[in-house]
Design a protein around this motif. Structure first.
Motif, PDB file in Angstrom:
ATOM      1  N   PHE A 217      25.100 -59.423 -59.552  1.00 41.43           N
ATOM      2  CA  PHE A 217      23.572 -59.240 -59.850  1.00 41.43           C
ATOM      3  C   PHE A 217      22.715 -60.053 -59.085  1.00 41.43           C
ATOM      4  N   PRO A 218      21.671 -59.919 -59.451  1.00 40.99           N
ATOM      5  CA  PRO A 218      21.178 -60.212 -58.063  1.00 40.99           C
ATOM      6  C   PRO A 218      20.774 -61.679 -58.491  1.00 40.99           C
ATOM      7  N   ASP A 219      20.346 -62.340 -57.182  1.00 38.90           N
ATOM      8  CA  ASP A 219      20.012 -63.925 -57.270  1.00 38.90           C
ATOM      9  C   ASP A 219      19.096 -64.051 -57.846  1.00 38.90           C
ATOM     10  N   PHE A 220      17.668 -63.595 -57.164  1.00 34.62           N
ATOM     11  CA  PHE A 220      16.934 -64.045 -58.466  1.00 34.62           C
ATOM     12  C   PHE A 220      16.331 -63.925 -60.206  1.00 34.62           C
ATOM     13  N   LEU A 221      17.962 -63.919 -60.752  1.00 40.73           N
ATOM     14  CA  LEU A 221      18.452 -63.913 -62.350  1.00 40.73           C
ATOM     15  C   LEU A 221      19.277 -65.404 -62.625  1.00 40.73           C
ATOM     16  N   ARG A 222      20.202 -65.316 -61.071  1.00 41.00           N
ATOM     17  CA  ARG A 222      20.817 -66.613 -61.397  1.00 41.00           C
ATOM     18  C   ARG A 222      19.954 -67.976 -62.407  1.00 41.00           C
ATOM     19  N   TRP A 223      18.935 -67.856 -62.626  1.00 45.55           N
ATOM     20  CA  TRP A 223      18.460 -69.155 -62.944  1.00 45.55           C
ATOM     21  C   TRP A 223      17.931 -69.033 -64.496  1.00 45.55           C
ATOM     22  N   MET A 224      18.827 -67.926 -64.899  1.00 42.64           N
ATOM     23  CA  MET A 224      18.655 -67.570 -66.545  1.00 42.64           C
ATOM     24  C   MET A 224      20.169 -68.517 -67.221  1.00 42.64           C
ATOM     25  N   PRO A 225      19.396 -69.173 -68.574  1.00 39.21           N
ATOM     26  CA  PRO A 225      20.169 -70.190 -68.662  1.00 39.21           C
ATOM     27  C   PRO A 225      21.708 -69.225 -69.290  1.00 39.21           C
ATOM     28  N   GLY A 226      22.955 -69.711 -68.847  1.00 41.11           N
ATOM     29  CA  GLY A 226      23.617 -68.916 -69.402  1.00 41.11           C
ATOM     30  C   GLY A 226      24.612 -68.071 -68.267  1.00 41.11           C
ATOM     31  N   ALA A 227      23.889 -67.852 -66.969  1.00 43.56           N
ATOM     32  CA  ALA A 227      23.897 -67.281 -66.153  1.00 43.56           C
ATOM     33  C   ALA A 227      24.850 -67.739 -65.668  1.00 43.56           C
ATOM     34  N   LYS A 228      25.325 -68.865 -65.320  1.00 47.16           N
ATOM     35  CA  LYS A 228      26.380 -70.103 -64.481  1.00 47.16           C
ATOM     36  C   LYS A 228      26.956 -69.470 -65.308  1.00 47.16           C
ATOM     37  N   ASP A 229      28.378 -69.243 -66.336  1.00 42.90           N
ATOM     38  CA  ASP A 229      28.388 -68.999 -67.264  1.00 42.90           C
ATOM     39  C   ASP A 229      29.350 -67.671 -67.361  1.00 42.90           C
ATOM     40  N   ILE A 230      28.633 -66.325 -66.448  1.00 44.50           N
ATOM     41  CA  ILE A 230      28.846 -65.313 -66.736  1.00 44.50           C
ATOM     42  C   ILE A 230      29.950 -64.985 -65.581  1.00 44.50           C
ATOM     43  N   ILE A 231      30.943 -63.770 -66.911  1.00 44.80           N
ATOM     44  CA  ILE A 231      32.320 -63.826 -65.631  1.00 44.80           C
ATOM     45  C   ILE A 231      32.634 -62.373 -64.599  1.00 44.80           C
ATOM     46  N   ARG A 232      32.646 -62.633 -63.995  1.00 45.14           N
ATOM     47  CA  ARG A 232      32.577 -61.591 -62.693  1.00 45.14           C
ATOM     48  C   ARG A 232      33.782 -60.592 -63.520  1.00 45.14           C
ATOM     49  N   TYR A 233      33.727 -58.806 -63.352  1.00 51.22           N
ATOM     50  CA  TYR A 233      35.244 -58.491 -63.700  1.00 51.22           C
ATOM     51  C   TYR A 233      35.793 -58.372 -62.861  1.00 51.22           C
ATOM     52  N   ASP A 234      35.281 -58.245 -61.423  1.00 50.92           N
ATOM     53  CA  ASP A 234      35.570 -57.715 -60.057  1.00 50.92           C
ATOM     54  C   ASP A 234      36.445 -59.526 -59.760  1.00 50.92           C
TER      55      ASP A 234
END
Length: 345
Positions: free
Chosen positions: A62-79
């Motif tokens: 997902f875009p870099d400009f959304l990485r600040w969102m609380p919890g984004a660091k814990d998102i699991i990328r399926y790929d």
């Protein structure tokens, strides 16, 4: 007060599912945007308050400009972590399918979701939902899935459980899916929701800056190149076209999200009511199609008829499997087909 859009029976079912669940997985569509992530993370933060084990899984980056969102660091990328994600999906008591209406919209994640015994809940605002969930909360008239998540939480009697972090995410989703509240945003209840989110302490101005004012130098130079070299105007049809190849994106150190909003720029011109952006995907052999309009012109119909897509009246998307010249020719065919509506608008 908010209109009770969601059926009470669906509210009751979802509340029961959440109360009985221990493990919950939230899944959203390929190439997640602000609403996909905002709704997913907003729901995640609420479920954390309910002391549930929750994981958010996305098909790809997902875009870099959304990485600040609380919890984004814990998102699991399926790929990147498909085996781990498959295990979580298989073991989930509930799977929340957010901001998509068909399993094809989550690409490789689809088979795992379909095979899971977990109760599936769809929360979405796109037309024509497919029947793969036990509960389908589908309201195309609503501006964003994030707004639906807010409404769902409130209808379950849990407004107090919306945290500061959750409110930030929900607001971000609402803001991005309406172009900063410039389209699909005439419902006054949207602004009541914003006021309620502000009561949680969010700074909407700071959120705007984080999303729209943190781009790279490459993004700005690419924007200049697009406007000067790649924007074609069709005055007879009140329309505009932008197109970019992989090679052109590489020249400007493209990263996911760098072309966000480009399709909206031609609509700033007087007399333009329809804008299309064709971009060669950097991950798959396909062309991503973004369509925007103003007024009553139905860009979602163009997306469905010509580009295997769909969406909303003024904001839609699609895909094309072929060459860029073929995609451009298809766009020109669409202009001719819809000339009467374009001239009227």
């Amino acid at each position: 007060m908010l209109t009770k859009i969601i059926q009470q029976a669906n509210i009751d079912k979802v509340k029961t599912y959440f109360e009985r669940a221990e493990k919950i997985v939230i899944v959203t569509h390929v190439s997640p945007d602000g609403d996909a992530l905002g709704s997913s993370l907003g729901l995640m933060h609420y479920l954390y308050e309910e002391e549930k084990t929750v994981h958010v899984i996305v098909p790809n980056a997902f875009p870099d400009f959304l990485r600040w969102m609380p919890g984004a660091k814990d998102i699991i990328r399926y790929d990147k972590y498909s085996e781990f994600a498959d295990k979580l999906i298989a073991e989930a008591d509930v799977i929340c399918c957010l901001d998509f209406n068909a399993l094809s919209r989550i690409d490789a994640v689809g088979p795992a979701v379909a095979a899971s015994a977990g109760r599936k809940v769809m929360i979405d605002h796109h037309l024509n939902p497919e029947p793969f969930c036990r509960v389908t909360i589908s309201h195309p008239e609503i501006s964003s899935t994030s707004e639906l998540v807010f409404r769902l939480i409130c209808r379950m009697g849990c407004f107090d459980e919306i945290t500061y972090e959750g409110a930030q995410c929900i607001y971000t989703g609402m803001m991005t899916d309406t172009g900063g509240f410039t389209y699909n945003s005439n419902n006054r209840e949207i602004y009541f929701i914003i006021s309620e989110l502000l009561s949680k302490g969010i700074d909407k101005d700071e959120i705007y800056r984080k999303v729209f004012n943190t781009y790279s130098e490459g993004r700005l130079r690419l924007m200049g190149y697009v406007l000067y070299e790649k924007m074609e105007v069709f005055p007879r049809f009140h329309a505009s076209l932008i197109w970019l190849t992989k090679e052109e994106q590489g020249r400007f150190q493209y990263v996911k999200g760098d072309t966000e909003g480009f399709v909206n720029m031609p609509l700033q011109m007087k007399g333009i009511c329809f804008s299309v952006f064709l971009r060669e995907d950097t991950e798959k052999k396909m062309i991503k199609v973004s369509l925007r309009s103003v007024g009553s012109f139905p860009c979602n119909k163009v997306a469905a008829e010509f580009f295997n897509g769909g969406g909303h009246l003024n904001a839609s998307g699609g895909e094309f499997y072929g060459t860029m010249p073929e995609a451009i020719e298809l766009f020109k065919q669409a202009l001719v087909k819809y000339e009467d509506l374009l001239v009227k608008n």
